[in-house]
Design a protein around this motif. Structure first.
Motif, PDB file in Angstrom:
ATOM      1  N   ARG A  52       0.760  -1.357   0.099  1.00 26.27           N
ATOM      2  CA  ARG A  52      -0.101  -0.003  -0.176  1.00 26.27           C
ATOM      3  C   ARG A  52       0.729   1.179   0.035  1.00 26.27           C
ATOM      4  O   ARG A  52       0.436   2.252  -0.655  1.00 26.27           O
ATOM      5  CB  ARG A  52      -0.859  -0.324   1.028  1.00 26.27           C
ATOM      6  CG  ARG A  52      -1.896  -1.189   1.086  1.00 26.27           C
ATOM      7  CD  ARG A  52      -3.176  -0.799  -0.052  1.00 26.27           C
ATOM      8  NE  ARG A  52      -3.772  -1.691  -0.483  1.00 26.27           N
ATOM      9  CZ  ARG A  52      -4.946  -1.901   0.053  1.00 26.27           C
ATOM     10  NH1 ARG A  52      -5.679  -1.097   0.985  1.00 26.27           N
ATOM     11  NH2 ARG A  52      -5.703  -2.997  -0.323  1.00 26.27           N
ATOM     12  N   THR A  53       1.921   1.198   0.643  1.00 28.41           N
ATOM     13  CA  THR A  53       3.050   2.409   0.618  1.00 28.41           C
ATOM     14  C   THR A  53       3.448   2.528  -0.716  1.00 28.41           C
ATOM     15  O   THR A  53       3.509   3.633  -1.098  1.00 28.41           O
ATOM     16  CB  THR A  53       4.159   2.066   1.512  1.00 28.41           C
ATOM     17  OG1 THR A  53       3.579   1.797   3.089  1.00 28.41           O
ATOM     18  CG2 THR A  53       5.168   3.269   1.458  1.00 28.41           C
ATOM     19  N   VAL A  54       3.846   1.468  -1.366  1.00 26.94           N
ATOM     20  CA  VAL A  54       4.106   1.408  -2.844  1.00 26.94           C
ATOM     21  C   VAL A  54       3.132   2.311  -3.673  1.00 26.94           C
ATOM     22  O   VAL A  54       3.370   3.165  -4.530  1.00 26.94           O
ATOM     23  CB  VAL A  54       4.576   0.092  -3.348  1.00 26.94           C
ATOM     24  CG1 VAL A  54       4.805   0.104  -4.926  1.00 26.94           C
ATOM     25  CG2 VAL A  54       5.992  -0.381  -2.685  1.00 26.94           C
ATOM     26  N   GLU A  55       1.836   1.735  -3.206  1.00 29.26           N
ATOM     27  CA  GLU A  55       0.718   2.228  -3.974  1.00 29.26           C
ATOM     28  C   GLU A  55       0.623   3.791  -4.025  1.00 29.26           C
ATOM     29  O   GLU A  55       0.447   4.628  -4.725  1.00 29.26           O
ATOM     30  CB  GLU A  55      -0.673   1.502  -3.573  1.00 29.26           C
ATOM     31  CG  GLU A  55      -1.918   1.950  -4.171  1.00 29.26           C
ATOM     32  CD  GLU A  55      -3.132   1.504  -3.409  1.00 29.26           C
ATOM     33  OE1 GLU A  55      -4.062   2.354  -3.219  1.00 29.26           O
ATOM     34  OE2 GLU A  55      -3.157   0.374  -3.237  1.00 29.26           O
ATOM     35  N   ASN A  56       0.813   4.070  -2.477  1.00 25.81           N
ATOM     36  CA  ASN A  56       0.691   5.679  -1.999  1.00 25.81           C
ATOM     37  C   ASN A  56       1.615   6.555  -2.739  1.00 25.81           C
ATOM     38  O   ASN A  56       1.200   7.619  -3.041  1.00 25.81           O
ATOM     39  CB  ASN A  56       0.606   5.857  -0.593  1.00 25.81           C
ATOM     40  CG  ASN A  56      -0.838   5.173  -0.124  1.00 25.81           C
ATOM     41  OD1 ASN A  56      -1.977   5.243  -0.759  1.00 25.81           O
ATOM     42  ND2 ASN A  56      -0.769   4.818   1.160  1.00 25.81           N
ATOM     43  N   LEU A  57       2.811   5.855  -2.932  1.00 22.42           N
ATOM     44  CA  LEU A  57       3.966   6.621  -3.573  1.00 22.42           C
ATOM     45  C   LEU A  57       3.713   6.574  -5.091  1.00 22.42           C
ATOM     46  O   LEU A  57       4.022   7.352  -5.975  1.00 22.42           O
ATOM     47  CB  LEU A  57       5.204   5.981  -3.332  1.00 22.42           C
ATOM     48  CG  LEU A  57       5.707   5.857  -1.588  1.00 22.42           C
ATOM     49  CD1 LEU A  57       7.032   5.144  -1.849  1.00 22.42           C
ATOM     50  CD2 LEU A  57       5.534   7.227  -1.380  1.00 22.42           C
ATOM     51  N   LEU A  58       3.176   5.651  -5.597  1.00 18.58           N
ATOM     52  CA  LEU A  58       2.981   5.311  -7.046  1.00 18.58           C
ATOM     53  C   LEU A  58       1.835   6.263  -7.677  1.00 18.58           C
ATOM     54  O   LEU A  58       1.959   6.863  -8.667  1.00 18.58           O
ATOM     55  CB  LEU A  58       2.479   4.166  -7.459  1.00 18.58           C
ATOM     56  CG  LEU A  58       2.490   3.558  -8.849  1.00 18.58           C
ATOM     57  CD1 LEU A  58       4.031   3.735  -9.648  1.00 18.58           C
ATOM     58  CD2 LEU A  58       2.247   2.316  -9.101  1.00 18.58           C
TER      59      LEU A  58
END
Length: 510
Positions: A248-254
């Motif tokens: 989800r962190t990757v998602e929020n950064l992406l």
């Protein structure tokens, strides 16, 4: 546990959650006015890293403490319960310190290569201080939930929120004069002092409560040591949460990067991201307070029943949980869908936020039901299944975001969120039904409530049209119209047989 005690604890947690979320909504409005939509976007990016680190720091230990102490109820001793808690606190402190060190020394690299915004460095360093305290707090909360003393965790949460808001109100104007980075740092200082305060509050509560633990008993010999049992519960939950948080962190950064590719403006991308994650989503989850309390309290109840092989009690708890979740979530979803634009204008003065609320409102039953089913699965020792579904969901989300959002912008991300929430909820529900053998009652739990909600929605819209002609303030239009729709919904549920007099009699019995 007596039914009255369960309902009392559910009531306490619900009221606490409602108060805290109400305060939180107003405070987010205050913050959005202070730092703007772009600032809220930066704040959400920083929080996404903190959530990732805190997931590792808390390590699923809270659920492990709750389950082990609940299983000790009535058969364990003061000594055995205290040993469980000591082991849990020791593990949490070690992991929390490791997380804090990684976040403190990695703040520069995280900001430069992950967030791509060096304004986040001071906030990340400040937040690292709170991770060890967060780990200990999670253990103490698990202890009090297992002891069926929801008031202790509620008072701690209230105290934490008061400290957070008080500190931020005192310092944010001074910090904001130095730019957005300093303003975000002020918010994080409030968060850390609140976390430390909550830990100390619960610690003092434990020192008072431990004298009331059973002094005598004959606990059965454990097949495994306490630490092995604790880690056996916590590790799968931690792996699931950590992997899910990482994805989800990757998602929020992406997402902001993909939105930037679509619009060509980083500021606009952060603003859109902030409106969705920092403004619209808290509104959508605001009414879920009762279901969150319900889910939390179910873990010790189902764990204790399963440990004593009370299959019938487990089935009844699951059926009641699914029915209550659906009967509450469906009308809430209808209200948000009907009054999305007025709510956006009323709370944030923004039609864009109202649009986001309206698009996501129809999937609220899936979001709410998933949170309840997650608690049920953990109580049944099915955390590994939740892990698999979370990983699958996150991988699919990230893949879809990478390809779709640069082409369709926020519309693409909303589509991904809708499909993802429906998929995850269905997978978890399917697993629960397979494990327990419980059957969904589609007519009584879904079809009839949907019909009742439709009729209530028509009535609400009709009353809204009449009130609009009187040129009343927006709040004076929304509240009566929504209340009329919900009242008609409840009446139709009673007429359709979805709720009965026996349900009310059950609530009165102790």
């Amino acid at each position: 546990m007596k039914r009255f005690t369960f309902l009392k604890n559910a009531f306490i947690l619900t009221i606490t959650s409602l108060i805290l979320r109400t305060i939180g909504i107003f405070f987010r409005v205050y913050l959005s006015n202070k730092i703007g939509a772009e600032g809220m976007g930066l704040y959400q990016l920083i929080v996404s890293i903190y959530v990732l680190a805190s997931t590792f720091a808390t390590s699923g230990i809270s659920t492990g403490v709750t389950r082990l102490i609940a299983e000790e109820a009535g058969r364990g001793t003061r000594r055995s319960i205290r040993r469980i808690l000591r082991r849990a606190v020791f593990v949490s402190l070690l992991i929390g310190l490791a997380s804090a060190a990684a976040m403190l020394f990695g703040a520069q690299l995280i900001s430069e290569y992950w967030l791509r915004d060096m304004r986040a460095v001071p906030s990340l360093k400040i937040l690292s201080i709170g991770l060890p305290f967060m780990g200990v707090t999670s253990c103490l909360r698990g202890y009090f939930i297992a002891r069926r003393k929801a008031s202790s965790t509620s008072y701690a949460q209230m105290f934490e929120q008061l400290v957070r808001i008080g500190v931020i109100l005192l310092i944010i104007d001074r910090f904001a004069a130095f730019g957005m980075s300093a303003a975000c740092a002020a918010v994080m200082i409030g968060d850390i002092l609140a976390e430390i305060g909550s830990c100390l509050f619960l610690g003092l509560g434990y020192l008072r409560d431990r004298r009331r633990l059973p002094a005598r008993g004959n606990p059965p010999a454990r097949k495994k040591g306490i630490l092995r049992e604790l880690l056996g519960i916590a590790v799968p939950i931690t792996a699931g949460r950590y992997l899910n948080s990482a994805l989800r962190t990757v998602e929020n950064l992406l997402v902001p990067n993909c939105l930037t590719k679509y619009s060509g403006s980083k500021e606009q991308a952060l603003s859109e991201f902030g409106m969705l994650k920092g403004m619209a989503m808290p509104i959508l989850f605001f009414p879920s307070s009762f279901l969150s309390a319900f889910s939390t309290l179910l873990i010790p109840e189902i764990s204790e029943a399963a440990a004593m092989n009370r299959t019938r009690k487990v089935e009844q708890a699951i059926q009641t949980s699914l029915r209550v979740a659906l009967l509450l979530a469906i009308p809430i979803s209808g209200v948000f869908a009907l009054f999305a634009k007025p709510l956006g204008l009323l709370i944030y003065g923004s039609e864009e936020v109202g649009f986001l609320i309206g698009v996501l409102a129809p999937i609220m039953p899936f979001m709410y039901l998933e949170s309840v089913v997650d608690g049920l699965l953990k109580g049944l020792d099915q955390q590994v299944s939740s892990l698999k579904y979370s990983v699958l969901d996150s991988v699919l989300r990230i893949t879809a975001i990478f390809f779709l959002v640069p082409l369709r912008g926020m519309q693409g991300f909303l589509f991904v969120m809708i499909v993802s929430n429906i998929l995850t909820a269905l997978l978890n529900i399917r697993r629960l039904l397979v494990v327990t053998g419980v059957r969904m009652r589609w007519g009584q739990w879904i079809l009839k409530p949907l019909l009742a909600m439709t009729a209530g929605g028509v009535a609400a819209l009709g009353l809204q049209a009449l009130l609009n002609q009187a040129a009343l303030p927006l709040l004076a239009v929304i509240l009566p119209a929504a209340a009329a729709g919900i009242l008609l919904y409840g009446l139709l549920l009673f007429l359709f047989g979805c709720i009965s007099r026996e349900d009310f009699a059950w609530l009165r019995r102790r």
